[in-house]
Scaffold this active site. Structure first.
Site, PDB file in Angstrom:
ATOM      1  N   SER A   1     -10.857   5.443   2.002  1.00  0.00           N
ATOM      2  CA  SER A   1     -11.480   4.281   2.623  1.00  0.00           C
ATOM      3  C   SER A   1     -12.853   4.646   3.208  1.00  0.00           C
ATOM      4  CB  SER A   1     -10.542   3.699   3.681  1.00  0.00           C
ATOM      5  OG  SER A   1     -10.938   2.408   4.065  1.00  0.00           O
TER       6      SER A   1
ATOM      7  N   ASP B   1      -5.414  -3.916  -3.376  1.00  0.00           N
ATOM      8  CA  ASP B   1      -6.025  -3.528  -2.095  1.00  0.00           C
ATOM      9  C   ASP B   1      -6.553  -4.759  -1.378  1.00  0.00           C
ATOM     10  OD1 ASP B   1      -7.615  -2.435  -0.033  1.00  0.00           O
ATOM     11  OD2 ASP B   1      -8.016  -0.643  -1.212  1.00  0.00           O
TER      12      ASP B   1
ATOM     13  N   HIS C   1      -3.841  -1.014   0.172  1.00  0.00           N
ATOM     14  CA  HIS C   1      -4.827  -0.072   0.716  1.00  0.00           C
ATOM     15  C   HIS C   1      -4.119   1.197   1.198  1.00  0.00           C
ATOM     16  CE1 HIS C   1      -8.841   0.851   2.091  1.00  0.00           C
ATOM     17  NE2 HIS C   1      -8.416   1.102   3.321  1.00  0.00           N
TER      18      HIS C   1
END
Length: 216
Positions: A116, A164, A196
């Site tokens: 991320s 996601d 995610h």
């Protein structure tokens, strides 16, 4: 801008007697270094000569009373993120160089693994290196491209879930387009029905990429 600082961070020594490679985990927004260091047991059998470190991001998270951030995402315009990422990348560079010197290693024996926001700063850092890293793995990330792409020799692996809900899967296509334009070697995996997060298939794909990228 919140104060930038280097905090003591978790690390795991190699299974072998001497570290021949360094793995640097870069966690996501609002987390800390204890998050990704938990992946070490899943990787050590394949990477027995690696010393693993998982630095805490250099700022307190500014949207909650806990967690860390590599840079603020209150303003998500590309221009603002490009501005904010520079001092954070400089401090992250210091963390990596300090550990490399302790282990008598260089960028050529260093593997960057981000998730991320950790992928955002990991990609940025990779692209500005004069000496390439051994490889860079980016899970569920987004490109914040530097003013100039200096390093085109580090092979980059991108892994992203198509479900996601935090960083849209389209961001992986944006990274791929950038890497292709700059003739940077890359590989990518879209994981079906993954939100995610990082799953076993992504880890397996990343480990194979690292093994394939290792110089003989």
């Amino acid at each position: 801008m919140k104060h930038l600082e280097i905090l003591p961070y978790p690390e795991v020594k190699p299974i072998t007697d001497t570290a021949k490679r360094l793995v640097v985990f870069l966690h996501g927004l609002g987390s800390d270094g204890h998050d990704l260091i938990s992946l070490t047991p899943l990787m050590q059998d394949i990477l027995p000569d690696c010393h693993f470190i998982s630095p805490h991001a250099v700022q307190p998270f500014d949207m909650a009373p806990y967690g860390r951030q590599w840079f603020s995402l209150n303003d998500r315009t590309l221009e603002k993120m490009q501005q904010l990422i520079i001092p954070s990348a400089e401090l992250l560079t210091k963390i990596i160089i300090d550990k490399q010197q302790q282990l008598n290693l260089t960028n050529r024996e260093t593997i960057i693994i981000g998730f991320s926001q950790g992928t955002m700063i990991g990609l940025y850092l990779t692209l500005i290196q004069e000496q390439p890293f051994a490889s860079m793995i980016g899970f569920s990330g987004k490109l914040i491209n530097p003013a100039a792409c200096i390093n085109k020799k580090t092979p980059i692996c991108l892994i992203h879930g198509d479900a996601d809900e935090v960083v849209d899967i389209s961001e992986m296509s944006n990274i791929v387009d950038y890497l292709a334009r700059h003739n940077i070697k890359y590989s990518s995996l879209t994981v079906p029905n993954l939100t995610h997060s990082i799953d076993a298939s992504g880890i397996e794909y990343a480990l194979k990429f690292i093994s394939d990228s290792t110089e003989v």
